[in-house]
Design a protein around this motif. Sequence first.
Motif, PDB file in Angstrom:
ATOM      1  N   GLY A   1     -28.360  18.350 -54.761  1.00 48.50           N
ATOM      2  CA  GLY A   1     -28.795  18.312 -53.372  1.00 48.50           C
ATOM      3  C   GLY A   1     -28.349  19.577 -52.651  1.00 48.50           C
ATOM      4  O   GLY A   1     -28.003  20.568 -53.292  1.00 48.50           O
ATOM      5  N   LYS A   2     -28.343  19.520 -51.330  1.00 47.11           N
ATOM      6  CA  LYS A   2     -27.904  20.685 -50.551  1.00 47.11           C
ATOM      7  C   LYS A   2     -26.386  20.851 -50.616  1.00 47.11           C
ATOM      8  O   LYS A   2     -25.871  21.949 -50.651  1.00 47.11           O
ATOM      9  CB  LYS A   2     -28.320  20.520 -49.088  1.00 47.11           C
ATOM     10  N   ARG A   3     -25.684  19.705 -50.610  1.00 46.99           N
ATOM     11  CA  ARG A   3     -24.221  19.773 -50.554  1.00 46.99           C
ATOM     12  C   ARG A   3     -23.536  19.365 -51.850  1.00 46.99           C
ATOM     13  O   ARG A   3     -22.455  19.858 -52.167  1.00 46.99           O
ATOM     14  CB  ARG A   3     -23.705  18.857 -49.433  1.00 46.99           C
TER      15      ARG A   3
ATOM     16  N   VAL B   1     -21.117  23.552 -50.938  1.00 47.94           N
ATOM     17  CA  VAL B   1     -20.987  24.292 -49.666  1.00 47.94           C
ATOM     18  C   VAL B   1     -19.562  24.803 -49.476  1.00 47.94           C
ATOM     19  O   VAL B   1     -18.658  24.379 -50.178  1.00 47.94           O
ATOM     20  CB  VAL B   1     -21.366  23.419 -48.450  1.00 47.94           C
TER      21      VAL B   1
END
Lengths: 160, 133
Positions: B104-106, B133
């Motif tokens: 995912g993004k994180r 992140v």
Amino acid sequence: MAEISREYMEQVAQMWNARGKGLITHMALEIENVSSEGVRVRMPFNPDFCVDKDQTLLHGGILTALLDSVFGLANFVTIKGISSMATLDLRVDYLRAARSRADVIVNAHCFRKTRHIAFNAGNIWFDGHEDAEIARGTASFALTRGDTSLLEAMTKGKAS
Amino acid sequence: MNLQTVNANVARVPFFRFLNFEVQSMDDFHAEAEMTFEAHHIGNPIMEHYHGGIIASFMEATAAIAVQPDFTEVPAKPINLTVDYLRPGVKGPLYARANVTRKGKRIASVSVITWQTGREKQVAEGLYHFLLV
């Protein structure tokens, strides 16, 4: 189960450390405290265990290895008559970045032992920063009990 | 990313040199690596087996590369892991395959298996989470 004396536990722990091979030797562990409550071990800083160019950030894997080792030690000193021991599973949480050149301190204990299985928990921090744990882990071990104890096998240097 | 660049990245990490492995194949969703047996990998002093922690470290390293092969300073940040040890890792090469289950993004979730004589005879399997992140 009969109480195991402090002297016996210390003797076993020193033997474990002295007879250890490979990674154990490389980690240069110092046993700080041994009791039926658990064991405390110090690992000096080692640049080989870092991930960054400046060599100040420890790789998570070495913390996992340290927990696995010290769990084994905790079982070895507190459970008599183990002829061999194998890690069944291991869970580790990395609580913060392990950035320091300080020695690493590990505390580990066996919170439940049965004839076949031992359950362990432990935590890790940098020396002087006990309030800032860097990792916490739990594991289970399969125990084989027998007439030839691991201690005797190690003393004689023969296969168990 | 080509394998040569990835392995040059691996060679920059002191602990990865200590583990002594090479990435052999990879794409967007997986990485496979081979680790060479070293005396400092030994865990069991009587039988010369791999230390469980070295196996878990190699799995973590392979998983981090599958997630972020193009890391600049340090490999992907690990959050936690669980490992099942299925067979002893004996003297000789150890192989690992990391599959990125979700990225995912994180957060990324990666499953890893290791083996020696054949993929069906796994030495260990594990699940690793990374913070991106």
